[in-house]
Design a protein around this motif. Structure first.
Motif, PDB file in Angstrom:
ATOM      1  N   VAL A 199     -27.334  -9.211  50.991  1.00 54.64           N
ATOM      2  CA  VAL A 199     -27.811  -8.419  49.847  1.00 54.64           C
ATOM      3  C   VAL A 199     -28.631  -9.387  48.440  1.00 54.64           C
ATOM      4  O   VAL A 199     -28.846  -8.789  47.712  1.00 54.64           O
ATOM      5  CB  VAL A 199     -25.909  -8.084  49.210  1.00 54.64           C
ATOM      6  CG1 VAL A 199     -25.281  -6.551  49.562  1.00 54.64           C
ATOM      7  CG2 VAL A 199     -25.457  -9.646  48.513  1.00 54.64           C
ATOM      8  N   ALA A 200     -29.310 -10.055  49.413  1.00 53.66           N
ATOM      9  CA  ALA A 200     -30.114 -11.765  48.818  1.00 53.66           C
ATOM     10  C   ALA A 200     -30.728 -10.341  47.854  1.00 53.66           C
ATOM     11  O   ALA A 200     -31.731 -11.013  46.188  1.00 53.66           O
ATOM     12  CB  ALA A 200     -30.966 -12.303  49.299  1.00 53.66           C
ATOM     13  N   GLU A 201     -31.287  -9.209  47.837  1.00 53.46           N
ATOM     14  CA  GLU A 201     -32.500  -8.363  46.973  1.00 53.46           C
ATOM     15  C   GLU A 201     -31.564  -7.798  45.863  1.00 53.46           C
ATOM     16  O   GLU A 201     -32.540  -7.020  45.328  1.00 53.46           O
ATOM     17  CB  GLU A 201     -33.636  -7.948  48.184  1.00 53.46           C
ATOM     18  CG  GLU A 201     -34.277  -8.275  49.261  1.00 53.46           C
ATOM     19  CD  GLU A 201     -35.038  -9.260  48.667  1.00 53.46           C
ATOM     20  OE1 GLU A 201     -35.887  -8.592  47.585  1.00 53.46           O
ATOM     21  OE2 GLU A 201     -34.898 -10.587  49.144  1.00 53.46           O
ATOM     22  N   SER A 202     -30.885  -7.845  46.469  1.00 50.88           N
ATOM     23  CA  SER A 202     -29.686  -6.633  45.023  1.00 50.88           C
ATOM     24  C   SER A 202     -29.377  -7.685  43.557  1.00 50.88           C
ATOM     25  O   SER A 202     -28.997  -7.313  43.068  1.00 50.88           O
ATOM     26  CB  SER A 202     -28.421  -6.577  46.024  1.00 50.88           C
ATOM     27  OG  SER A 202     -29.100  -5.147  47.044  1.00 50.88           O
ATOM     28  N   ILE A 203     -29.267  -8.575  44.123  1.00 49.73           N
ATOM     29  CA  ILE A 203     -28.922  -9.936  42.760  1.00 49.73           C
ATOM     30  C   ILE A 203     -29.764 -10.692  42.639  1.00 49.73           C
ATOM     31  O   ILE A 203     -30.053 -12.117  43.220  1.00 49.73           O
ATOM     32  CB  ILE A 203     -27.242 -11.143  43.312  1.00 49.73           C
ATOM     33  CG1 ILE A 203     -26.348  -9.699  44.141  1.00 49.73           C
ATOM     34  CG2 ILE A 203     -26.681 -11.281  42.303  1.00 49.73           C
ATOM     35  CD1 ILE A 203     -25.564 -10.748  44.697  1.00 49.73           C
ATOM     36  N   SER A 204     -30.624 -10.415  40.983  1.00 48.75           N
ATOM     37  CA  SER A 204     -30.882 -12.059  40.374  1.00 48.75           C
ATOM     38  C   SER A 204     -29.721 -12.829  39.911  1.00 48.75           C
ATOM     39  O   SER A 204     -28.970 -12.641  39.178  1.00 48.75           O
ATOM     40  CB  SER A 204     -31.713 -10.925  39.066  1.00 48.75           C
ATOM     41  OG  SER A 204     -31.944 -11.562  38.112  1.00 48.75           O
ATOM     42  N   PHE A 205     -29.900 -13.534  39.737  1.00 50.41           N
ATOM     43  CA  PHE A 205     -29.694 -15.531  40.055  1.00 50.41           C
ATOM     44  C   PHE A 205     -29.871 -16.034  38.602  1.00 50.41           C
ATOM     45  O   PHE A 205     -31.868 -16.093  39.445  1.00 50.41           O
ATOM     46  CB  PHE A 205     -29.280 -16.423  41.396  1.00 50.41           C
ATOM     47  CG  PHE A 205     -27.817 -15.551  42.288  1.00 50.41           C
ATOM     48  CD1 PHE A 205     -26.862 -15.719  41.959  1.00 50.41           C
ATOM     49  CD2 PHE A 205     -28.769 -14.569  43.170  1.00 50.41           C
ATOM     50  CE1 PHE A 205     -25.656 -14.892  42.293  1.00 50.41           C
ATOM     51  CE2 PHE A 205     -28.013 -14.334  44.786  1.00 50.41           C
ATOM     52  CZ  PHE A 205     -25.964 -14.256  43.862  1.00 50.41           C
ATOM     53  N   PHE A 206     -29.683 -16.585  38.166  1.00 48.32           N
ATOM     54  CA  PHE A 206     -30.165 -18.014  37.775  1.00 48.32           C
ATOM     55  C   PHE A 206     -29.356 -18.763  36.641  1.00 48.32           C
ATOM     56  O   PHE A 206     -28.419 -18.585  37.166  1.00 48.32           O
ATOM     57  CB  PHE A 206     -30.869 -17.006  36.300  1.00 48.32           C
ATOM     58  CG  PHE A 206     -30.244 -16.724  35.384  1.00 48.32           C
ATOM     59  CD1 PHE A 206     -30.013 -17.316  34.346  1.00 48.32           C
ATOM     60  CD2 PHE A 206     -29.699 -15.640  35.194  1.00 48.32           C
ATOM     61  CE1 PHE A 206     -29.327 -17.527  33.385  1.00 48.32           C
ATOM     62  CE2 PHE A 206     -29.058 -15.222  34.259  1.00 48.32           C
ATOM     63  CZ  PHE A 206     -28.579 -15.974  33.088  1.00 48.32           C
ATOM     64  N   VAL A 207     -30.096 -19.901  36.943  1.00 48.67           N
ATOM     65  CA  VAL A 207     -29.299 -21.238  36.014  1.00 48.67           C
ATOM     66  C   VAL A 207     -29.182 -21.302  34.513  1.00 48.67           C
ATOM     67  O   VAL A 207     -30.109 -20.701  33.616  1.00 48.67           O
ATOM     68  CB  VAL A 207     -30.580 -22.440  36.546  1.00 48.67           C
ATOM     69  CG1 VAL A 207     -29.534 -23.959  35.858  1.00 48.67           C
ATOM     70  CG2 VAL A 207     -30.229 -22.833  38.071  1.00 48.67           C
TER      71      VAL A 207
END
Length: 280
Positions: A199-207
């Motif tokens: 699901v890497a393309e489904s989630i927008s991660f940020f610091v």
């Protein structure tokens, strides 16, 4: 989990009652250990449980005592340190973590084979980030997602740790899914876990953390931080799930919500921890 190549390992052992395990784990996690082991095997009722944190450099005793001071004020703790024999402690630690069923999910480490089930499988490599599915706060949030999240809703995960909650939402069918954490290593681990689960393309991660520029979402999960409560409420369009709250903090958070004219919060309890579900 990648460990540095060293000749010696060190351990901090904390013997405590079962009611104190979650608090001790949270506290000792602040010491930036390489891994934490909780010895729950073959324990009789009322038998002390050993929580062990591993290090390549032993923290100073005052650091250890300071990290555990709040726990020690509430619970009976026996704290000791030791040098670990030259063995693969990581292998020993991995033996302790088995697949865990929580609501509609099965949480498992990548080294475990999981029998087929109708439940949704989430594979988590913990490394040093928080959120393996064994802690009550994570379980309460997963139960809320299982019960109340509707596929197609946007999702915001504040303080994502290993990414376990975002991954759960993605597997259920979240869209516009955003997750953040102030710890850069946690975001790296969360991205790796998202990839493990496809699901890497489904989630927008940020610091970073929540601020005025963060887009609102239908479903928001967060470890409650009182100064951020107004912002969390404003960013929640359908449901806000607050976790990481000790049961004895319940009155404080209820008062804080009441001053914001929020009176209908569904409270779930697991041991000494609670979560609140607020429909907005």
């Amino acid at each position: 989990m990648q460990a540095a190549v060293v000749n010696k390992w060190f351990a901090v052992d904390v013997l405590c009652g079962s009611e104190a395990v979650d608090s001790v784990e949270d506290a000792i996690n602040e010491l930036d250990s390489l891994g934490i082991e909780i010895d729950l095997l073959a324990k009789k009722k009322d038998e002390p449980i050993r929580v062990t944190a591993y290090f390549d450099e032993l923290p100073a005793r005052d650091e250890i005592d300071n990290a555990l001071a709040e726990c020690a004020a509430t619970y009976s703790l026996e704290i000791s340190t030791r040098e670990v024999e030259d063995l693969d402690w990581l292998v020993e630690w991995k033996k302790q973590w088995k697949p865990t069923e929580i609501a509609n999910f099965v949480i498992a480490p990548p080294w475990e084979e999981v029998r087929e089930s109708e439940k949704i499988l989430i594979v988590i490599e913990p490394n040093m980030a928080f959120g393996t599915g064994t802690h009550a706060t994570t379980q309460l949030c997963l139960a809320a997602i299982s019960q109340d999240y509707k596929a197609g809703q946007s999702f915001l995960d504040v303080g994502c740790g290993t990414g376990i909650l975002s991954i759960a939402a993605a597997k259920v069918g979240a869209v516009k899914l955003v997750a953040c954490d102030t710890d850069e290593a946690s975001i790296r681990i969360a991205r790796e876990n998202a990839a493990l689960n496809g699901v890497a393309e489904s989630i927008s991660f940020f610091v970073g953390t929540l601020d005025d520029s963060t887009a609102a979402a239908a479903f928001v999960v967060a470890n409650v931080i009182l100064p951020m409560l107004n912002l969390l409420l404003s960013k929640s369009k359908y449901m806000l799930v607050l976790s990481g709250i000790l049961a004895d903090e319940r009155a404080e958070i209820e008062r804080a919500l009441a001053t914001r004219e929020v009176y209908q919060a569904e409270i779930s309890v697991s041991g000494e921890w609670i979560s609140l579900k607020i429909t907005v």
